[in-house]
Design a protein around this motif. Structure first.
Motif, short mmCIF file in Angstrom:
data_model
loop_
_atom_site.label_atom_id
_atom_site.label_comp_id
_atom_site.label_asym_id
_atom_site.label_seq_id
_atom_site.Cartn_x
_atom_site.Cartn_y
_atom_site.Cartn_z
N GLY A 38 -33.32 38.15 -40.15
CA GLY A 38 -33.89 39.05 -39.14
C GLY A 38 -34.80 38.37 -38.13
N LYS A 39 -34.91 37.05 -38.20
CA LYS A 39 -35.75 36.30 -37.27
C LYS A 39 -35.04 36.13 -35.94
CE LYS A 39 -37.94 31.83 -36.77
NZ LYS A 39 -37.94 30.45 -37.26
N GLU A 40 -35.81 36.25 -34.84
CA GLU A 40 -35.25 36.09 -33.50
C GLU A 40 -34.58 34.74 -33.36
OE1 GLU A 40 -37.22 35.51 -29.23
OE2 GLU A 40 -37.55 37.51 -30.06
N LEU A 41 -33.44 34.75 -32.70
CA LEU A 41 -32.62 33.55 -32.55
C LEU A 41 -32.10 33.49 -31.13
CD1 LEU A 41 -31.26 31.31 -34.37
CD2 LEU A 41 -29.36 32.88 -34.60
N SER A 42 -32.18 32.34 -30.49
CA SER A 42 -31.59 32.16 -29.16
C SER A 42 -30.18 31.63 -29.31
CB SER A 42 -32.42 31.18 -28.33
OG SER A 42 -33.67 31.73 -28.03
N LEU A 43 -29.31 32.08 -28.44
CA LEU A 43 -27.92 31.61 -28.48
C LEU A 43 -27.87 30.13 -28.13
CD1 LEU A 43 -26.10 34.57 -26.73
CD2 LEU A 43 -25.91 33.91 -29.13
N LYS A 44 -27.24 29.33 -28.99
CA LYS A 44 -27.09 27.89 -28.73
C LYS A 44 -25.87 27.62 -27.87
CE LYS A 44 -29.25 26.63 -33.06
NZ LYS A 44 -29.06 26.06 -34.38
N ASP A 45 -24.93 28.55 -27.89
CA ASP A 45 -23.71 28.41 -27.11
C ASP A 45 -23.73 29.40 -25.95
OD1 ASP A 45 -22.72 26.51 -28.95
OD2 ASP A 45 -22.03 28.12 -30.25
N SER A 46 -23.04 29.08 -24.90
CA SER A 46 -22.93 29.96 -23.74
C SER A 46 -22.07 31.17 -24.12
CB SER A 46 -22.30 29.16 -22.60
OG SER A 46 -21.65 29.96 -21.70
N LEU A 47 -22.49 32.36 -23.70
CA LEU A 47 -21.78 33.60 -24.01
C LEU A 47 -21.25 34.25 -22.74
CD1 LEU A 47 -20.90 36.02 -25.80
CD2 LEU A 47 -23.22 36.91 -25.54
N ASN A 62 -21.74 36.78 -17.78
CA ASN A 62 -21.18 35.46 -17.50
C ASN A 62 -22.15 34.35 -17.89
OD1 ASN A 62 -19.25 33.66 -16.61
ND2 ASN A 62 -19.95 33.71 -14.49
N ARG A 63 -21.77 33.55 -18.86
CA ARG A 63 -22.46 32.33 -19.27
C ARG A 63 -23.94 32.53 -19.62
NH1 ARG A 63 -20.39 28.24 -14.71
NH2 ARG A 63 -18.28 29.00 -14.62
N LEU A 64 -24.22 33.48 -20.45
CA LEU A 64 -25.59 33.67 -20.94
C LEU A 64 -25.91 32.53 -21.91
CD1 LEU A 64 -28.00 35.75 -21.06
CD2 LEU A 64 -26.99 36.49 -23.21
N LYS A 88 -19.07 29.45 -26.06
CA LYS A 88 -18.59 28.12 -25.68
C LYS A 88 -19.70 27.09 -25.86
CE LYS A 88 -16.64 25.45 -21.94
NZ LYS A 88 -16.41 25.31 -20.53
N ASP A 89 -19.39 26.04 -26.62
CA ASP A 89 -20.29 24.89 -26.65
C ASP A 89 -19.73 23.86 -25.68
OD1 ASP A 89 -18.17 23.77 -28.01
OD2 ASP A 89 -19.23 23.49 -29.90
N ASN A 90 -19.96 22.60 -25.88
CA ASN A 90 -19.52 21.58 -24.92
C ASN A 90 -18.03 21.61 -24.62
OD1 ASN A 90 -22.10 20.69 -24.67
ND2 ASN A 90 -21.90 19.14 -26.27
#
Length: 158
Positions: A38-47, A62-64, A88-90
C-alpha cells in the motif's frame, strides 16, 4: 419615475439565475499507483493508455513517467470501456487490457449548464502482464476528482 426604476430593478433581479454551473466539469477516473503493502510508488516505466472507441482507438494518456497518480476520461455512452495500458522501459513494451463496466446516468443542474453524465462502476477486470492487481476503491464517478477510484499495483521485479 421611481416606479419605473423599481420595475426595472425587479426585472433585473428575477433575470439572474441562482444556479451556477460547476467550474470543474470534467468527469474522469482517478488512479493511484501503490506497491503490495500500500506504499506510494512511482511508475518506473513510461505509461501510455489507449481507449477503444467507436471511431477507432484514441490515445488518452501519453508517456506518463515517474508519477504515482493519474486520471483517465470515461466514455459517456458505452456500457464498457476497453483500455489498453502500454508500459514501456528502454526497449520492451508490456501491455495489459482493462475492461471497465459501468452504468451511465444523466446529470442535470440547469438548462444553462452543459449536459453531463455521471457513472457507477459495476465491474473491472484486467490481464496480468504488468498489472498485478487493479483494486476498485470508489464506484461513483462524478465531478469530484478527490475520490480515488482505483489502486493499481504493478508486478514487482524482485
Amino acid at each position: 419615475m421611481r416606479k419605473l426604476l423599481f420595475f426595472f430593478f425587479a426585472v433585473w433581479l428575477t433575470a439572474c439565475s441562482t444556479i451556477d454551473c460547476p467550474l470543474q466539469s470534467s468527469i474522469s477516473v482517478q488512479y493511484v499507483v501503490r506497491d503490495k503493502a500500500g506504499k506510494e510508488l512511482s511508475l518506473k516505466d513510461s505509461l501510455t493508455v489507449i481507449s477503444n472507441r467507436q471511431n477507432g482507438d484514441t490515445v488518452i494518456l501519453n508517456r506518463l513517467y515517474q508519477k504515482s497518480s493519474f486520471s483517465l476520461p470515461i466514455s459517456y455512452s458505452h456500457p464498457e470501456d476497453i483500455l489498453f495500458f502500454h508500459f514501456k522501459d528502454n526497449d520492451t513494451i508490456v501491455a495489459d487490457t482493462v475492461w471497465l463496466k459501468k452504468d451511465d446516468y444523466p446529470h442535470f443542474e440547469s438548462v444553462d449548464c452543459n449536459a453531463a453524465f455521471f457513472h457507477e462502476i459495476t465491474d473491472v477486470r484486467h490481464t496480468q502482464h504488468y498489472i498485478d492487481s487493479l483494486v476498485l476503491l470508489y464506484r461513483s464517478v462524478n465531478y469530484d476528482q478527490t475520490n480515488i477510484h482505483f489502486r493499481l499495483v504493478p508486478k514487482s521485479n524482485d
